[in-house]
Write a protein that holds these residues in place. Structure first.
Motif, PDB file in Angstrom:
ATOM      1  N   ALA A  79      -5.177 -34.865  -9.715  1.00  0.00           N
ATOM      2  CA  ALA A  79      -6.529 -34.581  -9.229  1.00  0.00           C
ATOM      3  C   ALA A  79      -7.539 -35.043 -10.274  1.00  0.00           C
ATOM      4  O   ALA A  79      -7.229 -35.129 -11.461  1.00  0.00           O
ATOM      5  N   GLY A  80      -8.743 -35.318  -9.818  1.00  0.00           N
ATOM      6  CA  GLY A  80      -9.821 -35.674 -10.725  1.00  0.00           C
ATOM      7  C   GLY A  80     -10.945 -34.667 -10.590  1.00  0.00           C
ATOM      8  O   GLY A  80     -10.941 -33.817  -9.708  1.00  0.00           O
ATOM      9  N   PHE A  81     -11.911 -34.771 -11.476  1.00  0.00           N
ATOM     10  CA  PHE A  81     -13.106 -33.936 -11.383  1.00  0.00           C
ATOM     11  C   PHE A  81     -14.137 -34.701 -10.561  1.00  0.00           C
ATOM     12  O   PHE A  81     -14.213 -35.924 -10.628  1.00  0.00           O
ATOM     13  N   ALA A  82     -14.912 -33.983  -9.765  1.00  0.00           N
ATOM     14  CA  ALA A  82     -15.860 -34.623  -8.855  1.00  0.00           C
ATOM     15  C   ALA A  82     -17.256 -34.049  -9.060  1.00  0.00           C
ATOM     16  O   ALA A  82     -17.411 -32.858  -9.349  1.00  0.00           O
ATOM     17  N   ASP A  83     -18.238 -34.893  -8.882  1.00  0.00           N
ATOM     18  CA  ASP A  83     -19.633 -34.482  -8.941  1.00  0.00           C
ATOM     19  C   ASP A  83     -20.235 -34.716  -7.568  1.00  0.00           C
ATOM     20  O   ASP A  83     -20.408 -35.857  -7.140  1.00  0.00           O
ATOM     21  N   ILE A  84     -20.524 -33.624  -6.880  1.00  0.00           N
ATOM     22  CA  ILE A  84     -21.160 -33.718  -5.565  1.00  0.00           C
ATOM     23  C   ILE A  84     -22.570 -33.126  -5.626  1.00  0.00           C
ATOM     24  O   ILE A  84     -23.111 -32.673  -4.629  1.00  0.00           O
ATOM     25  N   GLY A  85     -23.101 -33.088  -6.846  1.00  0.00           N
ATOM     26  CA  GLY A  85     -24.438 -32.545  -7.053  1.00  0.00           C
ATOM     27  C   GLY A  85     -24.451 -31.062  -7.325  1.00  0.00           C
ATOM     28  O   GLY A  85     -25.501 -30.428  -7.242  1.00  0.00           O
ATOM     29  N   GLN A  86     -23.310 -30.488  -7.706  1.00  0.00           N
ATOM     30  CA  GLN A  86     -23.215 -29.047  -7.898  1.00  0.00           C
ATOM     31  C   GLN A  86     -23.877 -28.561  -9.182  1.00  0.00           C
ATOM     32  O   GLN A  86     -24.175 -27.387  -9.307  1.00  0.00           O
ATOM     33  N   GLY A  87     -24.105 -29.437 -10.147  1.00  0.00           N
ATOM     34  CA  GLY A  87     -24.698 -29.017 -11.417  1.00  0.00           C
ATOM     35  C   GLY A  87     -23.689 -28.309 -12.298  1.00  0.00           C
ATOM     36  O   GLY A  87     -22.516 -28.158 -11.950  1.00  0.00           O
ATOM     37  N   ASP A  88     -24.164 -27.862 -13.449  1.00  0.00           N
ATOM     38  CA  ASP A  88     -23.278 -27.228 -14.439  1.00  0.00           C
ATOM     39  C   ASP A  88     -23.227 -25.715 -14.326  1.00  0.00           C
ATOM     40  O   ASP A  88     -22.395 -25.082 -14.977  1.00  0.00           O
ATOM     41  N   ALA A  89     -24.108 -25.108 -13.552  1.00  0.00           N
ATOM     42  CA  ALA A  89     -24.232 -23.653 -13.541  1.00  0.00           C
ATOM     43  C   ALA A  89     -23.322 -22.952 -12.529  1.00  0.00           C
ATOM     44  O   ALA A  89     -23.296 -21.737 -12.477  1.00  0.00           O
ATOM     45  N   VAL A  90     -22.560 -23.689 -11.726  1.00  0.00           N
ATOM     46  CA  VAL A  90     -21.726 -23.037 -10.717  1.00  0.00           C
ATOM     47  C   VAL A  90     -20.435 -22.505 -11.356  1.00  0.00           C
ATOM     48  O   VAL A  90     -19.906 -23.113 -12.287  1.00  0.00           O
ATOM     49  N   PRO A  91     -19.906 -21.393 -10.852  1.00  0.00           N
ATOM     50  CA  PRO A  91     -18.689 -20.815 -11.439  1.00  0.00           C
ATOM     51  C   PRO A  91     -17.389 -21.414 -10.890  1.00  0.00           C
ATOM     52  O   PRO A  91     -16.308 -21.041 -11.324  1.00  0.00           O
ATOM     53  N   TRP A  92     -17.471 -22.314  -9.924  1.00  0.00           N
ATOM     54  CA  TRP A  92     -16.279 -22.958  -9.380  1.00  0.00           C
ATOM     55  C   TRP A  92     -16.162 -24.360  -9.973  1.00  0.00           C
ATOM     56  O   TRP A  92     -17.109 -24.894 -10.536  1.00  0.00           O
ATOM     57  N   VAL A  93     -14.978 -24.956  -9.821  1.00  0.00           N
ATOM     58  CA  VAL A  93     -14.727 -26.296 -10.342  1.00  0.00           C
ATOM     59  C   VAL A  93     -14.515 -27.229  -9.155  1.00  0.00           C
ATOM     60  O   VAL A  93     -13.664 -26.965  -8.303  1.00  0.00           O
ATOM     61  N   VAL A  94     -15.303 -28.304  -9.104  1.00  0.00           N
ATOM     62  CA  VAL A  94     -15.180 -29.286  -8.030  1.00  0.00           C
ATOM     63  C   VAL A  94     -14.238 -30.391  -8.502  1.00  0.00           C
ATOM     64  O   VAL A  94     -14.423 -30.962  -9.572  1.00  0.00           O
ATOM     65  N   MET A  95     -13.222 -30.646  -7.690  1.00  0.00           N
ATOM     66  CA  MET A  95     -12.223 -31.652  -8.018  1.00  0.00           C
ATOM     67  C   MET A  95     -12.013 -32.537  -6.794  1.00  0.00           C
ATOM     68  O   MET A  95     -12.600 -32.292  -5.734  1.00  0.00           O
ATOM     69  N   SER A  96     -11.155 -33.533  -6.933  1.00  0.00           N
ATOM     70  CA  SER A  96     -10.760 -34.350  -5.788  1.00  0.00           C
ATOM     71  C   SER A  96      -9.265 -34.590  -5.873  1.00  0.00           C
ATOM     72  O   SER A  96      -8.698 -34.685  -6.963  1.00  0.00           O
ATOM     73  N   ASP A  97      -8.625 -34.647  -4.699  1.00  0.00           N
ATOM     74  CA  ASP A  97      -7.192 -34.919  -4.670  1.00  0.00           C
ATOM     75  C   ASP A  97      -6.961 -36.393  -5.045  1.00  0.00           C
ATOM     76  O   ASP A  97      -7.925 -37.133  -5.268  1.00  0.00           O
ATOM     77  N   PRO A  98      -5.718 -36.852  -5.132  1.00  0.00           N
ATOM     78  CA  PRO A  98      -5.466 -38.229  -5.555  1.00  0.00           C
ATOM     79  C   PRO A  98      -6.102 -39.310  -4.671  1.00  0.00           C
ATOM     80  O   PRO A  98      -6.248 -40.453  -5.115  1.00  0.00           O
ATOM     81  N   GLU A  99      -6.503 -38.981  -3.444  1.00  0.00           N
ATOM     82  CA  GLU A  99      -7.170 -39.964  -2.580  1.00  0.00           C
ATOM     83  C   GLU A  99      -8.671 -39.735  -2.486  1.00  0.00           C
ATOM     84  O   GLU A  99      -9.349 -40.327  -1.661  1.00  0.00           O
ATOM     85  N   GLY A 100      -9.205 -38.859  -3.338  1.00  0.00           N
ATOM     86  CA  GLY A 100     -10.650 -38.681  -3.424  1.00  0.00           C
ATOM     87  C   GLY A 100     -11.251 -37.619  -2.530  1.00  0.00           C
ATOM     88  O   GLY A 100     -12.471 -37.507  -2.452  1.00  0.00           O
ATOM     89  N   ASN A 101     -10.440 -36.800  -1.859  1.00  0.00           N
ATOM     90  CA  ASN A 101     -10.956 -35.732  -1.006  1.00  0.00           C
ATOM     91  C   ASN A 101     -11.353 -34.540  -1.874  1.00  0.00           C
ATOM     92  O   ASN A 101     -10.548 -34.028  -2.644  1.00  0.00           O
ATOM     93  N   GLU A 102     -12.601 -34.093  -1.714  1.00  0.00           N
ATOM     94  CA  GLU A 102     -13.116 -33.012  -2.532  1.00  0.00           C
ATOM     95  C   GLU A 102     -12.429 -31.680  -2.221  1.00  0.00           C
ATOM     96  O   GLU A 102     -12.032 -31.417  -1.095  1.00  0.00           O
ATOM     97  N   LEU A 103     -12.331 -30.861  -3.258  1.00  0.00           N
ATOM     98  CA  LEU A 103     -11.833 -29.490  -3.148  1.00  0.00           C
ATOM     99  C   LEU A 103     -12.515 -28.686  -4.234  1.00  0.00           C
ATOM    100  O   LEU A 103     -13.001 -29.248  -5.216  1.00  0.00           O
ATOM    101  N   CYS A 104     -12.567 -27.382  -4.063  1.00  0.00           N
ATOM    102  CA  CYS A 104     -13.119 -26.511  -5.091  1.00  0.00           C
ATOM    103  C   CYS A 104     -12.060 -25.499  -5.501  1.00  0.00           C
ATOM    104  O   CYS A 104     -11.360 -24.945  -4.652  1.00  0.00           O
ATOM    105  N   VAL A 105     -11.964 -25.257  -6.800  1.00  0.00           N
ATOM    106  CA  VAL A 105     -11.139 -24.170  -7.320  1.00  0.00           C
ATOM    107  C   VAL A 105     -12.130 -23.062  -7.653  1.00  0.00           C
ATOM    108  O   VAL A 105     -12.913 -23.174  -8.598  1.00  0.00           O
ATOM    109  N   LEU A 106     -12.114 -22.025  -6.830  1.00  0.00           N
ATOM    110  CA  LEU A 106     -13.103 -20.962  -6.947  1.00  0.00           C
ATOM    111  C   LEU A 106     -12.792 -20.007  -8.091  1.00  0.00           C
ATOM    112  O   LEU A 106     -11.620 -19.802  -8.442  1.00  0.00           O
ATOM    113  N   GLU A 107     -13.840 -19.407  -8.598  1.00  0.00           N
ATOM    114  CA  GLU A 107     -13.684 -18.278  -9.498  1.00  0.00           C
ATOM    115  C   GLU A 107     -13.181 -17.095  -8.662  1.00  0.00           C
ATOM    116  O   GLU A 107     -13.243 -17.147  -7.430  1.00  0.00           O
ATOM    117  N   PRO A 108     -12.648 -16.044  -9.287  1.00  0.00           N
ATOM    118  CA  PRO A 108     -12.147 -14.917  -8.492  1.00  0.00           C
ATOM    119  C   PRO A 108     -13.263 -14.297  -7.640  1.00  0.00           C
ATOM    120  O   PRO A 108     -14.368 -14.069  -8.126  1.00  0.00           O
TER     121      PRO A 108
END
Length: 182
Positions: A79-108
């Motif tokens: 997976a890679g890290f993705a920037d979809i305009g979320q900024g630095d202040a969000v508590p979740w991590v935006v990533m992309s799978d190996p084909e570029g589909n976005e996903l978020c790993v949420l905080e609890p």
């Protein structure tokens, strides 16, 4: 029954990646949940990815340590890290799978305690209130939240369907489907 369909360059390979990411099982190009979740079907050939997908998956974390371990595990699996305009202040991590589909790993988040590893299927749409009403009718599940620009419901199978107001709508390489997966 609700499922997610991915358009993929390597349908079976991406199915195996998502099965490993969620701890589920892959059979050919279909990922089946072990516990709460929804089936995911992967089809080829891929629809060209030209911008952010209008549907993405949110993954649940038990605690902050689990969130960090999930991000590390996904990154090490391709997976890679993705920037979809979320900024630095969000508590979740935006990533992309190996084909570029976005996903978020949420905080609890307590709201997702019973969803399994897939917390939510998030859909961009013009009118979240209208869409949640339609999907409530389709699934027979009650609306759990309906606020300005954001609405959702929890599926019987565990994860939430969440609708976010967006001018783009649910375009891209993922689709939300009803009916059995074949």
């Amino acid at each position: 029954m609700v499922s997610v369909e991915f358009s993929a360059d390597d349908a079976e390979g991406l199915a195996r990646w998502w099965a490993a990411a969620l701890g589920w099982r892959a059979e050919d190009a279909i990922v089946w949940p072990d516990g709460p979740g929804v089936a995911m079907r992967f089809i080829s050939p891929a629809t060209p990815k030209t911008s952010k997908n209008g549907i993405h998956l949110d993954l649940r974390s038990e605690d902050h340590h689990d969130q960090r371990k999930t991000v590390e595990r996904l990154f090490n699996a391709g997976a890679g890290f993705a920037d979809i305009g979320q900024g630095d202040a969000v508590p979740w991590v935006v990533m992309s799978d190996p084909e570029g589909n976005e996903l978020c790993v949420l905080e609890p988040r307590e709201v997702y305690h019973d969803t399994g590893p897939l917390a939510a299927i998030v859909i961009d749409c013009a009118d979240p209130h209208a869409q949640v009403g339609i999907w409530s009718s389709v699934t027979g599940q009650p609306v759990t939240h309906d606020e300005d620009g954001y609405a959702g419901l929890q599926l019987k199978s565990g994860p939430y369907l969440e609708f976010l107001q967006s001018p783009t709508g649910p375009e891209g390489r993922l689709r939300l489907l009803t009916g059995p997966v074949r």
